[in-house]
Scaffold this motif. Structure first.
Motif, PDB file in Angstrom:
ATOM      1  N   ALA A  62       0.831  -1.205   0.000  1.00  0.00           N
ATOM      2  CA  ALA A  62       0.000   0.000   0.000  1.00  0.00           C
ATOM      3  C   ALA A  62       0.866   1.256   0.000  1.00  0.00           C
ATOM      4  CB  ALA A  62      -0.925  -0.008   1.215  1.00  0.00           C
ATOM      5  N   LEU A  63       1.953   1.212   0.756  1.00  0.00           N
ATOM      6  CA  LEU A  63       2.874   2.350   0.786  1.00  0.00           C
ATOM      7  C   LEU A  63       3.497   2.569  -0.594  1.00  0.00           C
ATOM      8  CD1 LEU A  63       4.179   4.437   2.676  1.00  0.00           C
ATOM      9  CD2 LEU A  63       5.981   2.767   3.138  1.00  0.00           C
ATOM     10  N   LYS A  64       3.847   1.480  -1.263  1.00  0.00           N
ATOM     11  CA  LYS A  64       4.408   1.586  -2.613  1.00  0.00           C
ATOM     12  C   LYS A  64       3.379   2.159  -3.586  1.00  0.00           C
ATOM     13  CE  LYS A  64       6.997  -1.785  -4.149  1.00  0.00           C
ATOM     14  NZ  LYS A  64       7.423  -3.089  -4.733  1.00  0.00           N
ATOM     15  N   VAL A  65       2.124   1.752  -3.431  1.00  0.00           N
ATOM     16  CA  VAL A  65       1.053   2.274  -4.285  1.00  0.00           C
ATOM     17  C   VAL A  65       0.930   3.787  -4.118  1.00  0.00           C
ATOM     18  CG1 VAL A  65      -1.465   2.361  -4.515  1.00  0.00           C
ATOM     19  CG2 VAL A  65      -0.284   0.160  -4.494  1.00  0.00           C
ATOM     20  N   HIS A  66       0.902   4.247  -2.868  1.00  0.00           N
ATOM     21  CA  HIS A  66       0.805   5.688  -2.617  1.00  0.00           C
ATOM     22  C   HIS A  66       2.001   6.426  -3.214  1.00  0.00           C
ATOM     23  CE1 HIS A  66      -2.771   6.177  -0.167  1.00  0.00           C
ATOM     24  NE2 HIS A  66      -2.444   5.111   0.545  1.00  0.00           N
ATOM     25  N   ALA A  67       3.193   5.872  -3.027  1.00  0.00           N
ATOM     26  CA  ALA A  67       4.396   6.537  -3.533  1.00  0.00           C
ATOM     27  C   ALA A  67       4.389   6.607  -5.057  1.00  0.00           C
ATOM     28  CB  ALA A  67       5.637   5.802  -3.037  1.00  0.00           C
ATOM     29  N   ALA A  68       4.011   5.516  -5.704  1.00  0.00           N
ATOM     30  CA  ALA A  68       3.991   5.499  -7.167  1.00  0.00           C
ATOM     31  C   ALA A  68       2.961   6.479  -7.717  1.00  0.00           C
ATOM     32  CB  ALA A  68       3.700   4.083  -7.664  1.00  0.00           C
ATOM     33  N   ALA A  69       1.774   6.478  -7.126  1.00  0.00           N
ATOM     34  CA  ALA A  69       0.730   7.386  -7.599  1.00  0.00           C
ATOM     35  C   ALA A  69       1.122   8.845  -7.357  1.00  0.00           C
ATOM     36  CB  ALA A  69      -0.588   7.067  -6.902  1.00  0.00           C
ATOM     37  N   TYR A  70       1.714   9.119  -6.199  1.00  0.00           N
ATOM     38  CA  TYR A  70       2.120  10.492  -5.888  1.00  0.00           C
ATOM     39  C   TYR A  70       3.225  10.953  -6.834  1.00  0.00           C
ATOM     40  CZ  TYR A  70       3.846  14.555  -3.353  1.00  0.00           C
ATOM     41  OH  TYR A  70       4.246  15.816  -3.019  1.00  0.00           O
TER      42      TYR A  70
END
Length: 294
Positions: A62-70
């Motif tokens: 989930a943290l990776k998802v947020h970072a990639a989207a941001y």
């Protein structure tokens, strides 16, 4: 999720991993019945550690998802509006290349991650929340992204709510989605999707027909994968016909298993349309003796 929250989450996960490692190596407190059977205690701790690691991996995903989207959003803002389709494509390729470099993955994998991250952060809030809570794995989240693809917002929200919202009008029964094997969850999600899809199967099939293709992927040891995306009845017919011929070639003098025979039949048909060369003839004793002669 801002940068401070991301750092706090990462630090919390690192601390959890350190504590789990200490316990698994035999540290930590012991009491009561655990002391009577230390081997059982360590086995149970190992299983508990695996479960906790699985939850932590989901949170990290989930943290990776947020970072990639941001990052994708920030890069788009920094680049400014594209003045042509070619420039827009170039900006997208630059974002993909940066993510691929940071994660040391192929650009195809990075592109898939960016697309999935955008979908999760934009259209699938319940799935992202379950991933952040550790109650759903990254594999399950990808299944949800796949099965809501090409659905409009209301239909995608309905599918997601059916499996993840207990207050939905008709929630899924039985085991929670995150506790199912990912392949089983995919089957259930696809079944629900087919039954409730707002577009008729005829229109969806016509759209799928436009995507039919043949793909080639090299593999190690001089091998490769060849796959075809075809209408279901065509693919089933090819499989059944190939299997029928492969079974007919089986016999006491045929050393190849059915899986190899299927591959050889398909390759021969595609390259020469000649089935005769597939027949295996066991060498005679004279031939075997000759092969041993210097």
């Amino acid at each position: 999720m801002d940068s401070r929250a991301a750092v706090a989450t990462a630090e919390g996960l690192a601390a959890s991993f350190a504590e789990l490692a200490v316990v698994l190596r035999g540290g930590g407190e012991t009491s009561g019945a655990w002391d009577a059977d230390p081997l059982r205690r360590r086995a149970d701790i190992a299983l508990e550690t695996l479960a906790e690691v699985a939850r932590s991996e989901a949170k990290m995903a989930a943290l990776k998802v947020h970072a990639a989207a941001y990052y994708a959003e920030a890069a788009q803002t920094l680049a400014g509006p594209a003045e042509s389709p070619q420039e827009h494509r170039g900006q997208e390729m630059a974002v993909v290349a940066e993510v691929a470099c940071v994660l040391t993955v192929s650009e195809r994998t990075a592109s898939a991650l960016l697309a999935e991250s955008h979908e999760l952060t934009s259209n699938l809030p319940l799935t992202l929340a379950a991933l952040q809570a550790g109650s759903m794995s990254w594999q399950h989240a990808r299944v949800m992204v796949d099965e809501t693809a090409n659905l409009d917002r209301p239909a995608a929200a309905a599918l997601e709510a059916h499996f993840l919202d207990r207050d939905a009008p008709n929630p899924a029964r039985g085991c929670p989605a995150g506790e199912l094997v990912a392949s089983r969850f995919r089957h259930k999600a696809r079944t629900w999707r087919e039954r409730h899809h707002p577009v008729s199967i005829e229109k969806r099939h016509a759209r799928g027909m436009a995507d039919r293709r043949l793909e080639y992927r090299p593999d190690r040891d001089g091998m490769a994968w060849l796959s075809a995306y075809l209408p279901a009845d065509t693919a089933a017919g090819i499989w059944e016909r190939t299997t029928t011929v492969a079974r007919a070639l089986q016999g006491p003098d045929e050393p190849r298993p059915l899986s190899q025979l299927r591959a050889d039949v398909a390759a021969t048909w595609l390259l020469s349309n000649n089935i005769a060369c597939l027949l295996y003839t066991s060498p005679s004793p004279r031939d075997r003796s000759r092969s041993r002669m210097p």
